[in-house]
Scaffold this active site. Structure first.
Site, PDB file in Angstrom:
ATOM      1  N   ALA A 129       0.969  -1.313  -0.312  1.00  0.00           N
ATOM      2  CA  ALA A 129      -0.302  -0.067   0.092  1.00  0.00           C
ATOM      3  C   ALA A 129       0.875   1.275  -0.060  1.00  0.00           C
ATOM      4  CB  ALA A 129      -1.533  -0.089   1.515  1.00  0.00           C
ATOM      5  N   GLY A 134       0.622  -4.872   1.030  1.00  0.00           N
ATOM      6  CA  GLY A 134      -0.662  -5.117  -0.324  1.00  0.00           C
ATOM      7  C   GLY A 134       0.020  -5.618  -1.588  1.00  0.00           C
ATOM      8  N   GLU A 193      -0.130  -9.509  -0.417  1.00  0.00           N
ATOM      9  CA  GLU A 193      -1.849  -9.425  -0.352  1.00  0.00           C
ATOM     10  C   GLU A 193      -2.127  -9.531  -2.392  1.00  0.00           C
ATOM     11  OE1 GLU A 193      -1.375  -6.593   2.899  1.00  0.00           O
ATOM     12  OE2 GLU A 193      -2.976  -7.957   3.545  1.00  0.00           O
TER      13      GLU A 193
HETATM   14  N1  CO8 Z   1       4.371   3.220  -0.903  1.00  0.00           N
HETATM   15  C1  CO8 Z   1       5.001   4.673  -1.062  1.00  0.00           C
HETATM   16  N2  CO8 Z   1       6.088   4.798  -1.826  1.00  0.00           N
HETATM   17  C2  CO8 Z   1       6.935   3.737  -2.048  1.00  0.00           C
HETATM   18  C3  CO8 Z   1       6.326   2.068  -1.226  1.00  0.00           C
HETATM   19  C4  CO8 Z   1       5.412   2.418  -0.684  1.00  0.00           C
HETATM   20  N3  CO8 Z   1       5.342   1.270  -0.666  1.00  0.00           N
HETATM   21  N4  CO8 Z   1       7.522   1.653  -1.477  1.00  0.00           N
HETATM   22  C5  CO8 Z   1       8.939   1.881  -2.435  1.00  0.00           C
HETATM   23  N5  CO8 Z   1       7.680   3.400  -2.864  1.00  0.00           N
HETATM   24  C6  CO8 Z   1       8.282   4.688  -3.425  1.00  0.00           C
HETATM   25  C7  CO8 Z   1      10.235   5.273  -2.156  1.00  0.00           C
HETATM   26  O1  CO8 Z   1       9.203   5.574  -1.087  1.00  0.00           O
HETATM   27  C8  CO8 Z   1      10.672   5.926  -3.092  1.00  0.00           C
HETATM   28  O2  CO8 Z   1      10.539   6.865  -3.737  1.00  0.00           O
HETATM   29  P1  CO8 Z   1      11.619   7.771  -3.939  1.00  0.00           P
HETATM   30  O3  CO8 Z   1      12.240   7.446  -5.368  1.00  0.00           O
HETATM   31  O4  CO8 Z   1      10.455   9.493  -3.952  1.00  0.00           O
HETATM   32  O5  CO8 Z   1      11.996   8.694  -2.574  1.00  0.00           O
HETATM   33  C9  CO8 Z   1      10.816   4.751  -4.885  1.00  0.00           C
HETATM   34  O6  CO8 Z   1       9.531   3.565  -4.973  1.00  0.00           O
HETATM   35  C10 CO8 Z   1      11.747   3.394  -4.966  1.00  0.00           C
HETATM   36  O7  CO8 Z   1      11.860   3.357  -3.624  1.00  0.00           O
HETATM   37  P2  CO8 Z   1      13.540   3.098  -3.280  1.00  0.00           P
HETATM   38  O8  CO8 Z   1      14.183   3.817  -2.877  1.00  0.00           O
HETATM   39  O9  CO8 Z   1      13.529   2.726  -1.889  1.00  0.00           O
HETATM   40  O10 CO8 Z   1      14.177   1.550  -3.366  1.00  0.00           O
HETATM   41  P3  CO8 Z   1      14.701   0.583  -2.799  1.00  0.00           P
HETATM   42  O11 CO8 Z   1      15.008  -0.759  -4.528  1.00  0.00           O
HETATM   43  O12 CO8 Z   1      15.576   0.952  -2.708  1.00  0.00           O
HETATM   44  O13 CO8 Z   1      14.294  -0.356  -1.954  1.00  0.00           O
HETATM   45  C11 CO8 Z   1      11.804  -1.609  -1.414  1.00  0.00           C
HETATM   46  C12 CO8 Z   1      12.980  -0.993  -2.363  1.00  0.00           C
HETATM   47  C13 CO8 Z   1      12.549  -2.848  -0.184  1.00  0.00           C
HETATM   48  C14 CO8 Z   1      10.732  -2.267  -2.281  1.00  0.00           C
HETATM   49  C15 CO8 Z   1      11.642  -0.370  -0.372  1.00  0.00           C
HETATM   50  O14 CO8 Z   1      11.147   0.844  -1.793  1.00  0.00           O
HETATM   51  C16 CO8 Z   1      10.105  -0.675   0.577  1.00  0.00           C
HETATM   52  O15 CO8 Z   1      11.209  -1.533   1.549  1.00  0.00           O
HETATM   53  N6  CO8 Z   1       9.544  -0.418   0.719  1.00  0.00           N
HETATM   54  C17 CO8 Z   1       7.988  -0.758   1.491  1.00  0.00           C
HETATM   55  C18 CO8 Z   1       7.397  -1.637   1.267  1.00  0.00           C
HETATM   56  C19 CO8 Z   1       6.344  -1.556   2.468  1.00  0.00           C
HETATM   57  O16 CO8 Z   1       6.764  -1.780   3.913  1.00  0.00           O
HETATM   58  N7  CO8 Z   1       5.681  -2.274   2.314  1.00  0.00           N
HETATM   59  C20 CO8 Z   1       4.377  -2.522   3.131  1.00  0.00           C
HETATM   60  C21 CO8 Z   1       3.649  -1.654   2.929  1.00  0.00           C
HETATM   61  S1  CO8 Z   1       2.206  -1.135   4.101  1.00  0.00           S
HETATM   62  C22 CO8 Z   1       0.881  -2.166   2.970  1.00  0.00           C
HETATM   63  O17 CO8 Z   1       0.827  -2.126   1.958  1.00  0.00           O
HETATM   64  C23 CO8 Z   1      -0.360  -2.222   4.319  1.00  0.00           C
HETATM   65  C24 CO8 Z   1      -1.496  -3.216   3.443  1.00  0.00           C
HETATM   66  C25 CO8 Z   1      -2.743  -3.335   3.701  1.00  0.00           C
HETATM   67  C26 CO8 Z   1      -3.483  -1.954   3.516  1.00  0.00           C
HETATM   68  C27 CO8 Z   1      -4.779  -2.180   4.406  1.00  0.00           C
HETATM   69  C28 CO8 Z   1      -5.906  -0.369   4.827  1.00  0.00           C
HETATM   70  C29 CO8 Z   1      -4.652   0.754   3.906  1.00  0.00           C
END
Ligand code: CO8
Length: 258
Positions: A66, A111, A114
Site C-alpha cells: 500500500a 498489499g 496480498e
Molecule cells: N509506498 C509508497 N512509496 C513507496 C513504497 C510504498 N509501499 N515502496 C517504495 N516506495 C517508493 C520509495 O519511497 C521511493 O520513492 P522516492 O524515490 O520518491 O523516495 C521509490 O518508491 C523507490 O523505492 P526505494 O528507493 O525504497 O527503492 P529500493 O530499491 O531501495 O527499495 C523496496 C525497494 C524494498 C520495495 C522499498 O522501497 C520498501 O521497503 N518499500 C516499502 C515496502 C513496505 O513496507 N510495504 C508495505 C506497505 S504497508 C501495506 O502494504 C499495508 C497493506 C494493507 C493496507 C490496508 C489499508 C490501507
C-alpha cells in the site's frame, strides 16, 4: 476502458493488467485500488475476457505494498474502512469466475503480496522477494494477508513471515507453495500465459465452478473482520505514526509498544 495507474490489454481472451507506478515501486494508492476494482469489473462484464494476467511495470517490483505516504495519514476509523474496502476488492479477484494469474516480477510486499495471494495462481521471476513487512511500520496486513497466507503455506511459516516481516526469495517461496513456478524474468510472462492458455482451453463453466469450490473450502469471513478491526487499532497507535514516519524519512523506526 482507460485507467490512471494501470495498463490493460486484451488479446486472444487474455486480459493483461499491468500496475503502472514504476517510480513508486508500483505501490497501491487509492487511485490504483480504484483502477484495479474497475479492471476486475471489466473482467466480470466482458465475455471476450477468458482469463487474467496481472503484473507490475518494470523489472524491479510487482507491487511494494500500500502507498505508505497515503496510509501514514489514516486513523482508526479510516484505517478499518480502508482495510475493509481493500479486502472487498481483493475478494472480487479471488472470487472472479475466470482464472487470474499473478506474474510476480520483483518485490511483492505488504498489499502487493496480498494482491498476489488473492489471485488463483502465482508465478515468480528469480528476483522476486515476497513478504508482509507491515509490523516494521507498526501495522499488520490489512488486505487479507493474515487469512490467505496461512491458508496457502500453513500457520507456522505464516506466523514467522508476518511476525518477522522478513520477505522470502523466489526459490523459498516456491518450496513453501507460495508460488507455483519460478522462471527467469525474461520468461515470466510467457510462463504465466502458457498456464493461462491451458486453463482457458478447458470448459469455462467447469473452471468457474472449480474456483467457487476451492474458495468455499477456505471461507473465513470472521477472520477478515478481525483483520480489519486490528488494522484499524494499529492505526491509532504511536508505533504506527513512528513506523510510517521513519519509512518516509528513510530512517530506522524506534518503537515504544504503544
Ligand atoms: N509506498 C509508497 N512509496 C513507496 C513504497 C510504498 N509501499 N515502496 C517504495 N516506495 C517508493 C520509495 O519511497 C521511493 O520513492 P522516492 O524515490 O520518491 O523516495 C521509490 O518508491 C523507490 O523505492 P526505494 O528507493 O525504497 O527503492 P529500493 O530499491 O531501495 O527499495 C523496496 C525497494 C524494498 C520495495 C522499498 O522501497 C520498501 O521497503 N518499500 C516499502 C515496502 C513496505 O513496507 N510495504 C508495505 C506497505 S504497508 C501495506 O502494504 C499495508 C497493506 C494493507 C493496507 C490496508 C489499508 C490501507
Amino acid at each position: 476502458m482507460g485507467f490512471h495507474n494501470l495498463k490493460t490489454n486484451l488479446e486472444d481472451g487474455i486480459y493483461s493488467i499491468v500496475i503502472d507506478r514504476e517510480e513508486k515501486a508500483n505501490a497501491l494508492n487509492a487511485q490504483t485500488m480504484q483502477d484495479i476494482e474497475g479492471a476486475f469489473q471489466e473482467v466480470y462484464d466482458n465475455p471476450e475476457i477468458k482469463g487474467v494476467l496481472i503484473t507490475g511495470a518494470g523489472n524491479k517490483a510487482f507491487v511494494a505494498g500500500a502507498d505508505i505516504k497515503e496510509i501514514s495519514e489514516i486513523n482508526y476509523m479510516t484505517g478499518r474502512k480502508f482495510a475493509e474496502s481493500g479486502q472487498e476488492i481483493f475478494a472480487k479477484i479471488e472470487n472472479c469466475p475466470k482464472p487470474v494469474i499473478a506474474a510476480i516480477n520483483g518485490y511483492a510486499l505488504g498489499g502487493g503480496c496480498e494482491l498476489a495471494l488473492a489471485c488463483h495462481i502465482r508465478v515468480a521471476s528469480e528476483n522476486a522477494q515476497i513478504g508482509l513487512p507491515e509490523v516494521s511500520l507498526g501495522l499488520i496486513p490489512g488486505y487479507g494477508g493474515t487469512q490467505r497466507l496461512p491458508q496457502l503455506i500453513g500457520k507456522g511459516k505464516a506466523f514467522e513471515m508476518i511476525m518477522t516481516g522478513d520477505p522470502v526469495g523466489a526459490k523459498e517461496a516456491q518450496s513453501l507453495g507460495l508460488v507455483n513456478h519460478v522462471v527467469e524474468q525474461a520468461e515470466l510472462i510467457k510462463k504465466a500465459e502458457t498456464i493461462l492458455r491451458r486453463i482457458i482451453a478447458r470448459a469455462p463453466l467447469a473452471v468457474s465452478m472449480v474456483i467457487d469450490c476451492v474458495n468455499a473450502s477456505q471461507t473465513t469471513d470472521d477472520g477478515y473482520q478481525t483483520e480489519a478491526n486490528s488494522f484499524g487499532n494499529c492505526c491509532k497507535s504511536e508505533d504506527f505514526v513512528e513506523g510510517t514516519k521513519a519509512f518516509l524519512n528513510k530512517r530506522k523506526p524506534v518503537f515504544q509498544g504503544k
